[in-house]
Design an enzyme around this catalytic site. Structure first.
Site, PDB file in Angstrom:
ATOM      1  N   HIS A 131       0.834  -1.205   0.000  1.00 59.15           N
ATOM      2  CA  HIS A 131       0.000   0.000   0.000  1.00 59.15           C
ATOM      3  C   HIS A 131       0.869   1.256   0.000  1.00 59.15           C
ATOM      4  O   HIS A 131       0.657   2.170  -0.797  1.00 59.15           O
ATOM      5  CB  HIS A 131      -0.925  -0.010   1.215  1.00 59.15           C
ATOM      6  CG  HIS A 131      -1.675   1.275   1.413  1.00 59.15           C
ATOM      7  ND1 HIS A 131      -2.681   1.679   0.565  1.00 59.15           N
ATOM      8  CD2 HIS A 131      -1.548   2.260   2.341  1.00 59.15           C
ATOM      9  CE1 HIS A 131      -3.149   2.847   0.970  1.00 59.15           C
ATOM     10  NE2 HIS A 131      -2.477   3.223   2.045  1.00 59.15           N
ATOM     11  N   ASP A 230     -11.392   3.047   7.224  1.00 61.72           N
ATOM     12  CA  ASP A 230     -10.928   4.429   7.350  1.00 61.72           C
ATOM     13  C   ASP A 230     -11.388   5.198   6.101  1.00 61.72           C
ATOM     14  O   ASP A 230     -10.655   5.338   5.128  1.00 61.72           O
ATOM     15  CB  ASP A 230      -9.393   4.405   7.465  1.00 61.72           C
ATOM     16  CG  ASP A 230      -8.790   5.784   7.584  1.00 61.72           C
ATOM     17  OD1 ASP A 230      -9.531   6.738   7.868  1.00 61.72           O
ATOM     18  OD2 ASP A 230      -7.563   5.906   7.388  1.00 61.72           O
ATOM     19  N   GLN A 237      -7.548  15.138   0.615  1.00 64.27           N
ATOM     20  CA  GLN A 237      -6.279  14.668   1.194  1.00 64.27           C
ATOM     21  C   GLN A 237      -5.073  15.171   0.401  1.00 64.27           C
ATOM     22  O   GLN A 237      -4.082  15.632   0.967  1.00 64.27           O
ATOM     23  CB  GLN A 237      -6.279  13.132   1.218  1.00 64.27           C
ATOM     24  CG  GLN A 237      -5.049  12.511   1.868  1.00 64.27           C
ATOM     25  CD  GLN A 237      -5.105  10.975   1.860  1.00 64.27           C
ATOM     26  OE1 GLN A 237      -6.087  10.368   1.427  1.00 64.27           O
ATOM     27  NE2 GLN A 237      -4.049  10.353   2.350  1.00 64.27           N
TER      28      GLN A 237
HETATM   29 MN    MN Z   1      -5.902   4.542   7.009  1.00 69.48          MN
END
Ligand code: MN
Length: 413
Positions: A131, A230, A237
């Site tokens: 990730h 989440d 962001q």
């Molecule tokens: Mn997260």
């Protein structure tokens, strides 16, 4: 193997070996602690009143409370005792549990699950190398993994007040978006709403401020694990995250599953030791370095449609484990409290089909994923429901988490 007197389907997440804890409500009665078994919950508050746990002297019924914090604070010895009483009772056709089964066992479909804990603090790590590398490439093509990443478990302090139970819908958040970094930002609903599939560890014991928790003792401070979503607004962001990390792009909501699967149940699912190179510094160097072998899936269910599985991954891919995260979190003297959540960060495997978020699966929204012949997604649309599931299986024994669901509603205003 001896069989329980209650019929439990082979593919149930809630076998006699699991017995995860939660908080339920039936009709208008006060909320109470419960354990999941097959298609039922066991009402622990009523079981206490019937004397099931009478060998352990308590001043009050810790199960008749709106959250599990006081029960968890009693320690792993007590929760372990409750688990063993229930396991024995489920195998014994003459047990008090069987005698009072009509009162104590309630169909899960007839109860509402509530927030199992009061979360004081929540920290989100960034512990999947797949990730961190894939997302890093999208934000910084030349410099995906920062030089610190393999030396410490990177994290930020998240927002606890907006953590919500499975089944809670969320409104598409508004925020500052700057599509072209040279222009001025606009204020608009996010056009890049995403989920992040994570596990969250529930802290089960207070630590003292000023006293770091040694990596070898870290798991003594963990009660159990939940599924964690989440929710993230990627366009917000991208504009706000530098230099101090995500803020409003993530503080509007995070979802948790209702069942806390205990560390005792998860002992069956330990994965092979993680390979870490370079060697972590001594305070992070756990001799075993073991994670958990938990299969995880994500499905998207568009409004008035079936659900489509969009990702399959596994928690064993994580680079940093919970012991290292606890040791790092407290190494400065920061204290942890019962009910705090330490989330793993997005759990991804290799490739788009095992990505833990859409940002990765769609290469930042550039390559939509196909749900069906007529439907694709770059990011989430209004009416989409995100469904996360997790379980592990070993020697024919299944330990599962149930479901974590959350639906996207249109922006307010
Ligand atoms: Mn997260």
């Amino acid at each position: 193997m001896q069989q329980p007197w209650l019929s439990i389907s082979q593919n149930s997440d809630f076998s006699i070996h699991n017995l995860p804890f939660g908080i339920f409500q039936k009709d208008n009665r006060p909320p109470a602690a419960c354990v999941a078994i097959g298609d039922y919950v066991i009402d622990l508050a009523a079981a206490f009143d019937f004397g099931l746990f009478s060998k352990y002297v308590l001043a009050e019924n810790l199960f008749r409370k709106p959250v599990l914090n006081d029960f968890i604070s009693q320690g792993r010895e007590f929760s372990g005792y409750v688990r063993s009483v229930l396991q024995e009772s489920l195998l014994d056709p003459h047990s008090l549990l069987k005698k009072h089964a009509e009162t104590l066992l309630i169909k899960q479909s007839n109860v509402q699950m509530l927030m199992p804990i009061k979360v004081g603090n929540y920290t989100d790590f960034y512990s999947s190398e797949e990730h961190a590398t894939t997302v890093g490439k999208l934000f910084r093509p030349d410099n995906p993994l920062f030089p610190n990443w393999k030396h410490l478990p990177v994290a930020y302090h998240g927002r606890a007040s907006s953590i919500v139970i499975s089944g809670t819908s969320i409104h598409r958040p508004m925020g500052q978006i700057n599509r072209d970094a040279t222009a001025n930002p606009i204020f608009a609903p996010t056009n890049a709403l995403d989920y992040e599939l994570e596990l969250a560890f529930v802290i089960g014991k207070d630590s003292d401020m000023g006293k770091p928790i040694p990596v070898e003792q870290a798991e003594d401070y963990v009660f159990g694990v939940l599924l964690f979503n989440d929710w993230s607004a990627r366009d917000i962001q991208r504009w706000e995250y530098q230099p101090l990390g995500p803020f409003t792009s993530k503080n509007f909501a995070s979802g948790i599953s209702p069942w806390i699967v205990t560390m005792e149940a998860l002992a069956l699912l330990r994965s092979a030791p993680q390979i870490q190179n370079p060697e972590p510094l001594p305070y992070l160097n756990h001799p075993e370095r073991k994670g958990f072998d938990i299969d995880l899936t994500i499905a998207i269910k568009p409004e008035n449609d079936d659900e489509y599985v969009v990702s399959q991954t596994n928690a064993k891919h994580l680079y940093w484990n919970i012991s290292q995260q606890v040791a790092h979190h407290t190494v400065t003297g920061c204290n942890l409290n019962v009910g705090d959540l330490l989330a793993t960060g997005t759990i991804s495997g290799n490739g788009a089909k095992s990505a833990g978020c859409l940002l990765e699966a769609t290469a930042g929204g550039k390559q939509p994923i196909q749900l069906s012949d007529s439907k694709s997604r770059r990011f989430l649309e209004d009416g989409d429901e995100v469904i996360m599931r997790g379980f592990g299986e070993k020697n024919g024994i299944r330990i599962g988490f149930g479901e974590l669901r959350g639906k996207v509603l249109p922006a307010i205003g």
